[in-house]
Design a protein around this motif. Sequence first.
Motif, PDB file in Angstrom:
ATOM      1  N   LYS A  66       0.900  -1.255  -0.071  1.00  0.00           N
ATOM      2  CA  LYS A  66      -0.044  -0.172   0.017  1.00  0.00           C
ATOM      3  C   LYS A  66       0.952   1.282  -0.079  1.00  0.00           C
ATOM      4  O   LYS A  66       0.293   2.262  -0.171  1.00  0.00           O
ATOM      5  CB  LYS A  66      -0.888  -0.005   1.267  1.00  0.00           C
ATOM      6  N   LYS A  67       2.372   1.077  -0.133  1.00  0.00           N
ATOM      7  CA  LYS A  67       2.968   2.287   0.274  1.00  0.00           C
ATOM      8  C   LYS A  67       3.019   3.331  -0.963  1.00  0.00           C
ATOM      9  O   LYS A  67       2.850   4.479  -1.235  1.00  0.00           O
ATOM     10  CB  LYS A  67       4.490   1.873   0.452  1.00  0.00           C
ATOM     11  N   LYS A  68       3.284   2.470  -2.384  1.00  0.00           N
ATOM     12  CA  LYS A  68       3.178   3.167  -3.724  1.00  0.00           C
ATOM     13  C   LYS A  68       1.998   3.424  -4.344  1.00  0.00           C
ATOM     14  O   LYS A  68       1.774   3.753  -5.359  1.00  0.00           O
ATOM     15  CB  LYS A  68       4.360   2.609  -4.576  1.00  0.00           C
ATOM     16  N   ILE A  69       0.792   2.925  -3.763  1.00  0.00           N
ATOM     17  CA  ILE A  69      -0.245   2.926  -4.180  1.00  0.00           C
ATOM     18  C   ILE A  69      -0.874   4.286  -4.872  1.00  0.00           C
ATOM     19  O   ILE A  69      -1.449   4.351  -6.101  1.00  0.00           O
ATOM     20  CB  ILE A  69      -1.358   2.258  -3.117  1.00  0.00           C
ATOM     21  N   LYS A  70      -0.698   5.285  -4.236  1.00  0.00           N
ATOM     22  CA  LYS A  70      -1.233   6.539  -4.791  1.00  0.00           C
ATOM     23  C   LYS A  70      -0.722   7.134  -6.019  1.00  0.00           C
ATOM     24  O   LYS A  70      -1.398   7.278  -6.544  1.00  0.00           O
ATOM     25  CB  LYS A  70      -0.993   7.654  -3.450  1.00  0.00           C
ATOM     26  N   LYS A  71       0.503   7.018  -5.934  1.00  0.00           N
ATOM     27  CA  LYS A  71       1.321   7.517  -6.975  1.00  0.00           C
ATOM     28  C   LYS A  71       1.036   6.728  -8.256  1.00  0.00           C
ATOM     29  O   LYS A  71       0.664   7.294  -9.553  1.00  0.00           O
ATOM     30  CB  LYS A  71       2.854   7.299  -6.811  1.00  0.00           C
ATOM     31  N   ASN A  72       0.722   5.083  -8.006  1.00  0.00           N
ATOM     32  CA  ASN A  72       0.692   4.370  -9.179  1.00  0.00           C
ATOM     33  C   ASN A  72      -0.762   4.567  -9.843  1.00  0.00           C
ATOM     34  O   ASN A  72      -1.254   4.306 -10.941  1.00  0.00           O
ATOM     35  CB  ASN A  72       1.074   2.890  -8.937  1.00  0.00           C
ATOM     36  N   ILE A  73      -1.568   4.664  -8.958  1.00  0.00           N
ATOM     37  CA  ILE A  73      -3.229   4.839  -9.326  1.00  0.00           C
ATOM     38  C   ILE A  73      -3.275   6.200 -10.138  1.00  0.00           C
ATOM     39  O   ILE A  73      -3.968   6.321 -11.224  1.00  0.00           O
ATOM     40  CB  ILE A  73      -4.154   4.858  -8.219  1.00  0.00           C
ATOM     41  N   ILE A  74      -2.542   7.209  -9.645  1.00  0.00           N
ATOM     42  CA  ILE A  74      -2.621   8.311 -10.337  1.00  0.00           C
ATOM     43  C   ILE A  74      -1.924   8.268 -11.729  1.00  0.00           C
ATOM     44  O   ILE A  74      -2.636   8.650 -12.925  1.00  0.00           O
ATOM     45  CB  ILE A  74      -1.904   9.547  -9.616  1.00  0.00           C
ATOM     46  N   TYR A  75      -1.067   7.527 -11.803  1.00  0.00           N
ATOM     47  CA  TYR A  75      -0.571   7.417 -13.168  1.00  0.00           C
ATOM     48  C   TYR A  75      -1.442   6.488 -14.014  1.00  0.00           C
ATOM     49  O   TYR A  75      -1.371   6.888 -15.341  1.00  0.00           O
ATOM     50  CB  TYR A  75       0.673   6.385 -13.117  1.00  0.00           C
ATOM     51  N   SER A  76      -2.125   5.492 -13.388  1.00  0.00           N
ATOM     52  CA  SER A  76      -3.183   4.852 -14.304  1.00  0.00           C
ATOM     53  C   SER A  76      -4.270   5.885 -14.881  1.00  0.00           C
ATOM     54  O   SER A  76      -4.595   5.640 -16.051  1.00  0.00           O
ATOM     55  CB  SER A  76      -3.495   3.563 -13.924  1.00  0.00           C
ATOM     56  N   ILE A  77      -4.636   6.709 -13.880  1.00  0.00           N
ATOM     57  CA  ILE A  77      -5.714   7.952 -14.499  1.00  0.00           C
ATOM     58  C   ILE A  77      -5.102   8.567 -15.477  1.00  0.00           C
ATOM     59  O   ILE A  77      -5.826   8.887 -16.662  1.00  0.00           O
ATOM     60  CB  ILE A  77      -6.238   8.448 -13.381  1.00  0.00           C
ATOM     61  N   LEU A  78      -3.933   8.979 -15.216  1.00  0.00           N
ATOM     62  CA  LEU A  78      -3.347   9.842 -16.203  1.00  0.00           C
ATOM     63  C   LEU A  78      -3.127   9.195 -17.728  1.00  0.00           C
ATOM     64  O   LEU A  78      -3.521   9.916 -18.826  1.00  0.00           O
ATOM     65  CB  LEU A  78      -1.815  10.321 -15.632  1.00  0.00           C
ATOM     66  N   PHE A  79      -2.788   8.047 -17.739  1.00  0.00           N
ATOM     67  CA  PHE A  79      -2.528   7.061 -18.789  1.00  0.00           C
ATOM     68  C   PHE A  79      -4.139   7.000 -19.808  1.00  0.00           C
ATOM     69  O   PHE A  79      -4.059   7.405 -20.738  1.00  0.00           O
ATOM     70  CB  PHE A  79      -2.230   5.886 -18.594  1.00  0.00           C
ATOM     71  N   THR A  80      -4.905   6.717 -18.750  1.00  0.00           N
ATOM     72  CA  THR A  80      -6.120   6.531 -19.500  1.00  0.00           C
ATOM     73  C   THR A  80      -6.798   8.034 -20.031  1.00  0.00           C
ATOM     74  O   THR A  80      -7.080   8.055 -21.290  1.00  0.00           O
ATOM     75  CB  THR A  80      -7.210   6.167 -18.442  1.00  0.00           C
ATOM     76  N   GLY A  81      -6.556   9.273 -19.201  1.00  0.00           N
ATOM     77  CA  GLY A  81      -6.962  10.402 -19.615  1.00  0.00           C
ATOM     78  C   GLY A  81      -6.154  11.060 -20.892  1.00  0.00           C
ATOM     79  O   GLY A  81      -6.818  11.476 -21.744  1.00  0.00           O
ATOM     80  N   ILE A  82      -4.859  10.678 -21.043  1.00  0.00           N
ATOM     81  CA  ILE A  82      -4.061  11.077 -22.095  1.00  0.00           C
ATOM     82  C   ILE A  82      -4.463  10.421 -23.293  1.00  0.00           C
ATOM     83  O   ILE A  82      -4.711  10.825 -24.462  1.00  0.00           O
ATOM     84  CB  ILE A  82      -2.599  10.853 -21.671  1.00  0.00           C
ATOM     85  N   PHE A  83      -4.818   8.954 -23.129  1.00  0.00           N
ATOM     86  CA  PHE A  83      -5.246   8.299 -24.176  1.00  0.00           C
ATOM     87  C   PHE A  83      -6.568   8.762 -24.776  1.00  0.00           C
ATOM     88  O   PHE A  83      -6.695   8.697 -26.074  1.00  0.00           O
ATOM     89  CB  PHE A  83      -5.331   6.627 -23.677  1.00  0.00           C
ATOM     90  N   MET A  84      -7.369   9.228 -23.909  1.00  0.00           N
ATOM     91  CA  MET A  84      -8.785   9.444 -24.357  1.00  0.00           C
ATOM     92  C   MET A  84      -8.629  10.870 -25.110  1.00  0.00           C
ATOM     93  O   MET A  84      -9.389  10.910 -26.222  1.00  0.00           O
ATOM     94  CB  MET A  84      -9.693   9.645 -23.111  1.00  0.00           C
ATOM     95  N   THR A  85      -7.942  11.655 -24.322  1.00  0.00           N
ATOM     96  CA  THR A  85      -7.612  12.938 -25.168  1.00  0.00           C
ATOM     97  C   THR A  85      -6.925  12.717 -26.542  1.00  0.00           C
ATOM     98  O   THR A  85      -7.424  13.346 -27.499  1.00  0.00           O
ATOM     99  CB  THR A  85      -6.759  13.864 -24.437  1.00  0.00           C
ATOM    100  N   ALA A  86      -5.973  11.880 -26.537  1.00  0.00           N
ATOM    101  CA  ALA A  86      -5.497  11.534 -28.005  1.00  0.00           C
ATOM    102  C   ALA A  86      -6.377  11.194 -29.064  1.00  0.00           C
ATOM    103  O   ALA A  86      -6.524  11.467 -30.115  1.00  0.00           O
ATOM    104  CB  ALA A  86      -4.219  10.639 -27.600  1.00  0.00           C
ATOM    105  N   MET A  87      -7.402  10.223 -28.561  1.00  0.00           N
ATOM    106  CA  MET A  87      -8.338   9.791 -29.384  1.00  0.00           C
ATOM    107  C   MET A  87      -9.252  10.826 -29.936  1.00  0.00           C
ATOM    108  O   MET A  87      -9.606  10.889 -31.144  1.00  0.00           O
ATOM    109  CB  MET A  87      -9.172   8.623 -28.835  1.00  0.00           C
ATOM    110  N   THR A  88      -9.610  11.664 -28.961  1.00  0.00           N
ATOM    111  CA  THR A  88     -10.418  12.735 -29.069  1.00  0.00           C
ATOM    112  C   THR A  88      -9.886  13.642 -30.402  1.00  0.00           C
ATOM    113  O   THR A  88     -10.374  14.098 -31.325  1.00  0.00           O
ATOM    114  CB  THR A  88     -10.782  13.420 -28.007  1.00  0.00           C
TER     115      THR A  88
END
Lengths: 506, 368
Positions: free
Chosen positions: B211-233
């Motif tokens: 649970k130590k690195k969880i916050k950073k890693n979750i934020i990365y995955s949301i960032l990835f999804t967001g950027i992917f969606m933006t690029a698609m749009t």
Amino acid sequence: MNISKILDENISYLENAFLDCADVIKRKFPVGEENPINCYVIYIDNMTNKSDIETCIMRGLIWQLHKYDSKLLSSKDKIFDDFKNSGIITADIKEATQLEDATLSVMSGDTVLFIDGVDKVMVVSTKGWDNRGVPEAKTEAVVFGSKEAFSENIRTNTVLIRRRIRDVNLKVKQLVVGKRSKTDIALMYLDDIVRKEILEEVMEKINAIDIDAILDIGYIEQFIEDSDASPFPQLETTERPDKAASAILEGRIAIVVDNSPFVLIVPSTMNVFFQSSEDYYQKWQIMSFTRILRYIAGFLSISLPGLYIATAVYHPSMLPMDLTFKIAGSRANVPFPAVIEILIMDIAFELLKEAGVRLPGAIGSTIGIVGGIIIGQSAVDAGLVSPIVVIVIALTGICSFTIPNVALVSGFRLSKYLLIFTSACFGLFGFWIGILILLIHLASLKSFGIPYLFPFVSGEINNFRDMKDSIIRFPLCKMKYRPIFASPKADIRFNKSKLVNQKKRE
Amino acid sequence: MFSYNNKISIRQLQALLILDIFGTGVIVLPRRVTQYANQDGWILVLLATILALILIYIMTSLATMFPNKDFLEFTSIIISKPVAIIISLGFIIKLILGTCLELRFFSEVVKQTMLYNTPFGVVCLIILLVSGYAAAKGYETRGRLAEILIFVVFVPLIIVFVIAAAGVDFTNIMPILKTPPESLLKGTFFTLASFNGIELVMLAIPYTNNKKKIKKNIIYSILFTGIFMTAMTIITICRFGYAETKLQMWPIISMTDTINIPGSFLERQEALIMSFWIISVFAIVNAGLFFSSLLAKSIIKKGKHSYYIIIFIILCFLMLFVPSDINQVYDFINLMFVTFGVTYMIVIPIVLLIIAKLRRLGVKYEEN
């Protein structure tokens, strides 16, 4: 039951136990000319080495001890030691005090010597029966590398492994399983590399087996695998000693069973079924290419018939115009729907394969010619199947044979029908649903606690080291660490610094 | 060594999260954003990503305050058990309704692109059953599955979009920021619906190993999804121009259909691209069934996990027939978002976090 001091009581017990056993040889004879002591030997004919019995036991007792006088002895206990030390000319002597142990020894091919007035017996190892020796590998043949294969004798098999690993840490832990068969089972592992928790689990599972007889390694496999609902093999069987040795060096456990020319290796992941021992004997570029080929072939052997049905029937618009016309043209004369066509051809293929295995070698190849060429060609000419379907099924068959492990191929063969069924019902949508079902199943499997799809899933547990020996086989000098099977304390395979120094000198 | 305790690694959590968020809503995303902001549509996606990042930060902060408690347990600690049970029940309703709408929407897409004659009920039932099968296998299996599916979904999509990006006219998104701020805000708010699924983090964190690195890693995955969606749009708007994007029924599918993959012998990728959406819908339905039965089990505390899954499959299947056509599905999706979506994505995490901080609950305070 304890062995009695009175020889005749023991004899009557044995006579009773071995009543109507024509293969048991028994003889009572006196030792010494003055005041002779009665002795009694018992062994099974042809399971023992007769010349050993004659030269090591009978000659010693009758010739060397012919001057023996029991009256001169202070105590009767000395007789046993005297006989053991000067009468029997062999190193491998055990003692037994129970009649049950003595009978079991007789049935495993040892010779048992009873002495009058002594309440224990000598068990002389005289095992020796006809076997195939060390045969040539047939189901896992390689171009380069050793040609040896395991045979039916457990000792021959353990020696084949021992010869490759001359390390005192290579343990051969012997167990006996089967109420009636009393089959010998040996667990071979490197004590300092193996994961102790896996070893304990294996021992526990094997000791829990309560069955009449273990006739082959397959019994053990089916009793100790994690999920028997799965068509996929969760434990690897091999007939190659070099493969077993390399698995032991990776920290895995080899289970050798008497009377079986195969050795079971635990734990196993799907990845190891795609590895052949030859992969490490040749250059990595070539073998990496072969590995990629095998993975693609594995996928095709499951999916090709389903994919054909999905595209040809449901989504012909996906294919280029020319190809669509070709497929439609070749199917124009065929009276069946594509699924039936695929199934006819596929079942014909499976039948040919099964017939080829059952028939002896010389006739077996005829089946290939008659089945493959004549029936295939005629079926197309008669308009029962289209040539494209013949190609699809033949390609699927060839793909399935590129995978080095027969058990995995069988799992793939069954899964193929799932995809044929789902694709036939729902086209490409069904195809993907089928793939999903397979993936869910595979992802849920574990082999002794290790995920079946490792290292493609959960690979980060050892920093994706195992990926170096998966789809691409990295150069040997890059595979510094042992795979996940090894204990984390001993996960370094070789010392890299020496290699680097060598390169610098050049 | 590998555990039998039904916990997953951070990497698996990331993969699951990306798959759970990246749903069929993406297929119509370019159309929706161009309706609000014409050529500035992609900015809405970007703003929604930032908003989602803030929300996910709040949610992970909340859940990591109680590392070994599940959702019901930590909400009970923060705001008494009865309220916690009501919140959990609402959560179940939200998940089931969301799953239903997602399925219904997807079945319409399948009907248009792959199976013209099959009734939508059959398509939905099959996905429900397969998802239920996976959900019944437990959390570890889901995690391992996600690690493989993430490649199956994203590698082909990325290849397709990289090729699509090569030949587009970037002047189509010019001029930038010509949209009035109020429609920009309104658009961002509704685009946040595409990130429906981030609230699952609150349920998932208790079942994660490290649970130590969880916050950073979750934020990365949301960032990835967001950027992917933006690029698609961006790519879709650039390819069609915003006026045409507005008229496309499924802009992303139409767009993948217009490109030619060099060297590929496939005539139309439409059905092939749909395949990847099958998997992402599977992931979402699977998550919905899994977490709703998990919540139900934590409330009732009886029976096997798989019994709840069967009940929810039947419930979902019956509710599928409520909306009569695709337009009603859209209406329901919007309604869902402004009610349950907003409540569980925005209101509840923020309120819970504030109360927890005020009452000085959680690991940090316990240690002091």
